[in-house]
Scaffold this motif. Sequence first.
Motif, PDB file in Angstrom:
ATOM      1  N   GLU A 149      15.950  36.873  38.974  1.00  0.00           N
ATOM      2  CA  GLU A 149      15.301  36.182  39.840  1.00  0.00           C
ATOM      3  C   GLU A 149      13.689  35.760  39.881  1.00  0.00           C
ATOM      4  O   GLU A 149      13.218  34.659  40.782  1.00  0.00           O
ATOM      5  N   GLY A 150      13.086  35.639  39.069  1.00  0.00           N
ATOM      6  CA  GLY A 150      11.628  35.407  38.719  1.00  0.00           C
ATOM      7  C   GLY A 150      11.870  34.960  37.286  1.00  0.00           C
ATOM      8  O   GLY A 150      12.574  34.719  36.704  1.00  0.00           O
ATOM      9  N   PRO A 151       9.987  34.671  36.939  1.00  0.00           N
ATOM     10  CA  PRO A 151       9.621  34.032  35.130  1.00  0.00           C
ATOM     11  C   PRO A 151      10.738  34.285  33.912  1.00  0.00           C
ATOM     12  O   PRO A 151      10.551  35.695  34.412  1.00  0.00           O
ATOM     13  N   TRP A 152      11.581  33.772  32.965  1.00  0.00           N
ATOM     14  CA  TRP A 152      12.140  34.742  31.911  1.00  0.00           C
ATOM     15  C   TRP A 152      12.374  33.481  30.729  1.00  0.00           C
ATOM     16  O   TRP A 152      11.805  32.297  30.948  1.00  0.00           O
ATOM     17  N   TYR A 153      12.002  34.011  29.536  1.00  0.00           N
ATOM     18  CA  TYR A 153      12.482  33.287  28.311  1.00  0.00           C
ATOM     19  C   TYR A 153      12.756  34.062  27.475  1.00  0.00           C
ATOM     20  O   TYR A 153      12.569  35.249  27.307  1.00  0.00           O
ATOM     21  N   VAL A 154      13.618  33.715  26.075  1.00  0.00           N
ATOM     22  CA  VAL A 154      13.948  33.777  25.442  1.00  0.00           C
ATOM     23  C   VAL A 154      12.942  33.877  23.509  1.00  0.00           C
ATOM     24  O   VAL A 154      13.197  31.909  24.177  1.00  0.00           O
ATOM     25  N   HIS A 155      12.414  34.360  23.595  1.00  0.00           N
ATOM     26  CA  HIS A 155      11.734  34.376  21.944  1.00  0.00           C
ATOM     27  C   HIS A 155      12.566  34.331  20.577  1.00  0.00           C
ATOM     28  O   HIS A 155      13.866  35.202  21.012  1.00  0.00           O
ATOM     29  N   SER A 156      12.708  33.176  20.481  1.00  0.00           N
ATOM     30  CA  SER A 156      13.980  32.772  18.988  1.00  0.00           C
ATOM     31  C   SER A 156      12.946  32.028  18.458  1.00  0.00           C
ATOM     32  O   SER A 156      11.425  32.572  17.687  1.00  0.00           O
ATOM     33  N   SER A 157      13.282  30.988  17.538  1.00  0.00           N
ATOM     34  CA  SER A 157      13.075  30.641  16.778  1.00  0.00           C
ATOM     35  C   SER A 157      11.933  30.164  16.943  1.00  0.00           C
ATOM     36  O   SER A 157      10.805  29.955  16.227  1.00  0.00           O
TER      37      SER A 157
ATOM     38  N   PHE B  89      25.124  31.656  37.411  1.00  0.00           N
ATOM     39  CA  PHE B  89      24.019  30.830  37.784  1.00  0.00           C
ATOM     40  C   PHE B  89      23.509  31.183  39.526  1.00  0.00           C
ATOM     41  O   PHE B  89      24.171  30.700  40.117  1.00  0.00           O
ATOM     42  N   GLY B  90      22.479  31.367  40.037  1.00  0.00           N
ATOM     43  CA  GLY B  90      21.812  31.743  40.734  1.00  0.00           C
ATOM     44  C   GLY B  90      21.796  30.645  42.292  1.00  0.00           C
ATOM     45  O   GLY B  90      21.593  29.252  41.171  1.00  0.00           O
ATOM     46  N   SER B  91      20.888  30.186  43.274  1.00  0.00           N
ATOM     47  CA  SER B  91      20.738  29.349  44.178  1.00  0.00           C
ATOM     48  C   SER B  91      19.651  28.720  43.645  1.00  0.00           C
ATOM     49  O   SER B  91      19.374  27.860  43.517  1.00  0.00           O
ATOM     50  N   GLY B  92      18.771  29.374  42.476  1.00  0.00           N
ATOM     51  CA  GLY B  92      17.415  28.685  42.083  1.00  0.00           C
ATOM     52  C   GLY B  92      17.513  28.447  40.659  1.00  0.00           C
ATOM     53  O   GLY B  92      18.561  28.742  39.754  1.00  0.00           O
ATOM     54  N   PRO B  93      16.318  27.828  40.315  1.00  0.00           N
ATOM     55  CA  PRO B  93      16.431  27.541  38.770  1.00  0.00           C
ATOM     56  C   PRO B  93      15.799  28.963  38.119  1.00  0.00           C
ATOM     57  O   PRO B  93      16.638  28.875  36.673  1.00  0.00           O
ATOM     58  N   ASN B  94      15.225  29.951  38.509  1.00  0.00           N
ATOM     59  CA  ASN B  94      15.369  30.682  38.041  1.00  0.00           C
ATOM     60  C   ASN B  94      15.799  32.927  38.169  1.00  0.00           C
ATOM     61  O   ASN B  94      15.635  33.350  37.520  1.00  0.00           O
ATOM     62  N   HIS B  95      16.867  32.252  38.724  1.00  0.00           N
ATOM     63  CA  HIS B  95      17.572  33.174  39.337  1.00  0.00           C
ATOM     64  C   HIS B  95      19.295  33.008  38.481  1.00  0.00           C
ATOM     65  O   HIS B  95      20.212  32.260  38.484  1.00  0.00           O
TER      66      HIS B  95
ATOM     67  N   ASP C  10      15.989  24.149  30.348  1.00  0.00           N
ATOM     68  CA  ASP C  10      17.473  23.431  29.541  1.00  0.00           C
ATOM     69  C   ASP C  10      17.527  24.204  28.115  1.00  0.00           C
ATOM     70  O   ASP C  10      17.960  24.656  27.828  1.00  0.00           O
ATOM     71  N   GLU C  11      16.481  24.391  27.546  1.00  0.00           N
ATOM     72  CA  GLU C  11      16.454  24.427  26.261  1.00  0.00           C
ATOM     73  C   GLU C  11      16.325  26.783  26.159  1.00  0.00           C
ATOM     74  O   GLU C  11      16.870  26.987  25.495  1.00  0.00           O
ATOM     75  N   GLN C  12      15.423  26.874  27.377  1.00  0.00           N
ATOM     76  CA  GLN C  12      15.937  28.459  27.425  1.00  0.00           C
ATOM     77  C   GLN C  12      17.244  28.688  28.041  1.00  0.00           C
ATOM     78  O   GLN C  12      17.428  29.072  27.211  1.00  0.00           O
ATOM     79  N   LEU C  13      17.527  27.554  28.697  1.00  0.00           N
ATOM     80  CA  LEU C  13      19.162  28.470  28.999  1.00  0.00           C
ATOM     81  C   LEU C  13      20.338  28.545  27.705  1.00  0.00           C
ATOM     82  O   LEU C  13      21.220  29.059  27.121  1.00  0.00           O
ATOM     83  N   HIS C  14      19.802  27.258  26.712  1.00  0.00           N
ATOM     84  CA  HIS C  14      21.004  26.971  25.682  1.00  0.00           C
ATOM     85  C   HIS C  14      20.583  28.242  24.679  1.00  0.00           C
ATOM     86  O   HIS C  14      21.844  28.664  24.508  1.00  0.00           O
ATOM     87  N   HIS C  15      19.116  28.806  24.356  1.00  0.00           N
ATOM     88  CA  HIS C  15      18.850  30.251  23.172  1.00  0.00           C
ATOM     89  C   HIS C  15      19.484  31.578  24.588  1.00  0.00           C
ATOM     90  O   HIS C  15      20.059  31.599  23.691  1.00  0.00           O
ATOM     91  N   LEU C  16      19.268  31.405  26.048  1.00  0.00           N
ATOM     92  CA  LEU C  16      20.616  32.745  26.210  1.00  0.00           C
ATOM     93  C   LEU C  16      21.853  32.419  26.113  1.00  0.00           C
ATOM     94  O   LEU C  16      22.439  33.504  25.570  1.00  0.00           O
ATOM     95  N   VAL C  17      22.507  31.268  25.800  1.00  0.00           N
ATOM     96  CA  VAL C  17      23.315  31.106  25.994  1.00  0.00           C
ATOM     97  C   VAL C  17      23.847  31.526  24.877  1.00  0.00           C
ATOM     98  O   VAL C  17      25.111  32.063  24.387  1.00  0.00           O
TER      99      VAL C  17
END
Length: 144
Positions: free
Chosen positions: A50-58, A27-33, A65-72
């Motif tokens: 370092e920019g916006p991202w998301y996980v497309h799932s169900s 995890f980087g210094s900012g919320p998107n890093h 927090d939910e996106q990090l959960h999907h990523l993990v």
Amino acid sequence: MTRTEHLEATRILQHLFNASSFVGIDFGSGPNHHLLYFKRDGNESWLSIEGPWYVHSSGPSFNEDEQLHHLVGLRRERVRSVRLTEDNPNLELTFESGSVLFVNGYHEQYESWQAGDARPLGGEHFLLVAMPQGDLAVFAEDDV
């Protein structure tokens, strides 16, 4: 980005990530890093976001927090395909489950993402950088 540059970058990204497993995250210094690590047959690659991202799932959720959960949840899953858009260097990694990690490749002033094949950050043979205003820098030692 020219058509030739797009094709070369796509081949490199496929070489770095296709059939590799997502094995870790820093995890980087900012919320998107975030720095993601991948491994295939003893070879490692990484993706720094370092920019916006998301996980497309169900479900369509854009809460961090939910996106990090999907990523993990994608840990140890293999990448099935890689897509780089032509207009801006948006990056999509599709995993075996069908989940898609989308990384925005456009920012007015900052680099959105970088990818390479050497740790910590760098490129032993390959380094790609999504530059400000939608440009993509490609550094390659040899053709893929």
